[in-house]
Design an enzyme around this catalytic site. Structure first.
Site, PDB file in Angstrom:
ATOM      1  N   GLU A 163       6.123  -2.170 -12.133  1.00  0.00           N
ATOM      2  CA  GLU A 163       5.130  -1.707 -13.101  1.00  0.00           C
ATOM      3  C   GLU A 163       4.352  -2.957 -13.508  1.00  0.00           C
ATOM      4  OE1 GLU A 163       4.515   1.309 -13.937  1.00  0.00           O
ATOM      5  OE2 GLU A 163       6.329   2.497 -13.566  1.00  0.00           O
ATOM      6  N   HIS A 190       2.899   0.182  -9.333  1.00  0.00           N
ATOM      7  CA  HIS A 190       2.489   1.152 -10.343  1.00  0.00           C
ATOM      8  C   HIS A 190       1.920   0.438 -11.564  1.00  0.00           C
ATOM      9  CE1 HIS A 190       4.421   4.880  -8.714  1.00  0.00           C
ATOM     10  NE2 HIS A 190       5.112   3.965  -8.046  1.00  0.00           N
ATOM     11  N   HIS A 228       1.182   6.958  -6.431  1.00  0.00           N
ATOM     12  CA  HIS A 228       0.343   8.141  -6.632  1.00  0.00           C
ATOM     13  C   HIS A 228      -0.750   8.260  -5.556  1.00  0.00           C
ATOM     14  CE1 HIS A 228       2.513   8.398 -10.410  1.00  0.00           C
ATOM     15  NE2 HIS A 228       2.188   7.126 -10.629  1.00  0.00           N
ATOM     16  N   GLU A 275      -4.547   4.718 -12.431  1.00  0.00           N
ATOM     17  CA  GLU A 275      -3.415   3.968 -11.892  1.00  0.00           C
ATOM     18  C   GLU A 275      -3.437   3.969 -10.369  1.00  0.00           C
ATOM     19  OE1 GLU A 275       1.500   4.172 -11.756  1.00  0.00           O
ATOM     20  OE2 GLU A 275       0.367   5.578 -13.002  1.00  0.00           O
TER      21      GLU A 275
END
Length: 288
Positions: free
Chosen positions: A253, A174, A80, A117
């Site tokens: 993740e 992430h 992101h 995040e």
């Protein structure tokens, strides 16, 4: 009657010097306390929000040709971008994702306390870059800032990052946002075998996933308890970041940001250092 008191020059000079010294010391102390407070909060007060000003130190020796990862190139993709939510039209436009199209990007999730995040991924990525650079590797980031006035890059650009270099591997970092009660832990996502897209890298990507899983486990990071199989591995065909890569790649993740225990690890320097150390060990194990 007015009394006049004459202060000797020597005493006056001593008094003013002492006062200046006191002001200097208290001023410096105030600066130190305020700087420490800002570091603990880890907020860039000049940019607003969760942007970063300083880079972590990277030691650069004069001769690193004999370093363990000399000659290797690693791409790190910090998931992101902090300002994605400010550019809805740009991040929602469709881009290639490996035989189909998906939105350019998303805003990402955050802890219940509002820690984004994007910032977590950015800070872990910089720590990881510093460690890999110290080991002799060339490290390329898919984004070079964490700012409210920036967006992207899109998943197709992230997916192709490293293809032309070519890189030895790519890791996308992430944090998950699962809201199920008690859902916590990390998992590593690797691409499935898709003709024309990932057939040439799916096996090597699985090996990379296994190395990173083992390293995170060894560091004491719990495996996700909410992913099918319960082994910390996930294989997906719908992620452009993986589908468009021509080099071994995984998406990690690091934990569930909605879980208090995972959130604590992600929002503390010690916790993020744990991730970076483990990810580094995984890279070294994969590259031999």
């Amino acid at each position: 009657m007015v009394w006049t008191v004459t202060v000797p020059d020597v005493f006056w000079k001593f008094s003013t010097s002492l006062l200046a010294l006191v002001l200097l010391v208290t001023g410096v102390a105030g600066e130190v306390v305020w700087s420490q407070h800002a570091r603990e909060r880890e907020v860039d007060l000049t940019a607003g929000g969760w942007a970063d000003r300083a880079e972590p130190p990277v030691s650069r020796s004069l001769d690193r040709t004999s370093a363990p990862l000399a000659g290797r190139t690693v791409v790190i993709d910090p998931g992101h971008q902090l300002g994605n939510h400010n550019y809805p039209r740009k991040i929602n436009r469709l881009v290639p994702a490996g035989g189909f199209k998906k939105p350019c990007n998303t805003t990402g999730t955050a802890t219940r306390g509002g820690y984004p995040e994007a910032t977590m991924a950015w800070r872990v990525s910089r720590l990881l870059r510093a460690r890999l650079t110290d080991l002799g590797a060339r490290v390329v980031l898919t984004r070079t800032s964490n700012r409210q006035d920036r967006w992207g890059p899109c998943v197709d650009e992230r997916g192709r990052a490293g293809n032309k270099i070519p890189a030895d591997l790519k890791i996308s970092l992430h944090g998950d946002g699962n809201t199920a009660s008690g859902a916590r832990g990390f998992h590593v996502i690797a691409p499935t075998d898709r003709a024309r897209w990932t057939h040439d890298i799916y096996k090597s990507s699985r090996r990379l996933a296994l190395r990173e899983r083992a390293a995170l486990r060894a560091a004491g990071v719990p495996v996700a308890n909410y992913i099918a199989g319960g082994d910390g591995l996930d294989f997906r065909s719908d992620l452009g970041t993986l589908n468009l890569s021509d080099v071994p790649t995984v998406m990690v993740e690091l934990g569930n940001m909605r879980n208090p225990r995972d959130a604590h690890r992600m929002t503390t320097r010690k916790g993020r250092a744990t991730y970076a150390k483990a990810l580094t060990r995984g890279v070294r194990a994969f590259l031999g």
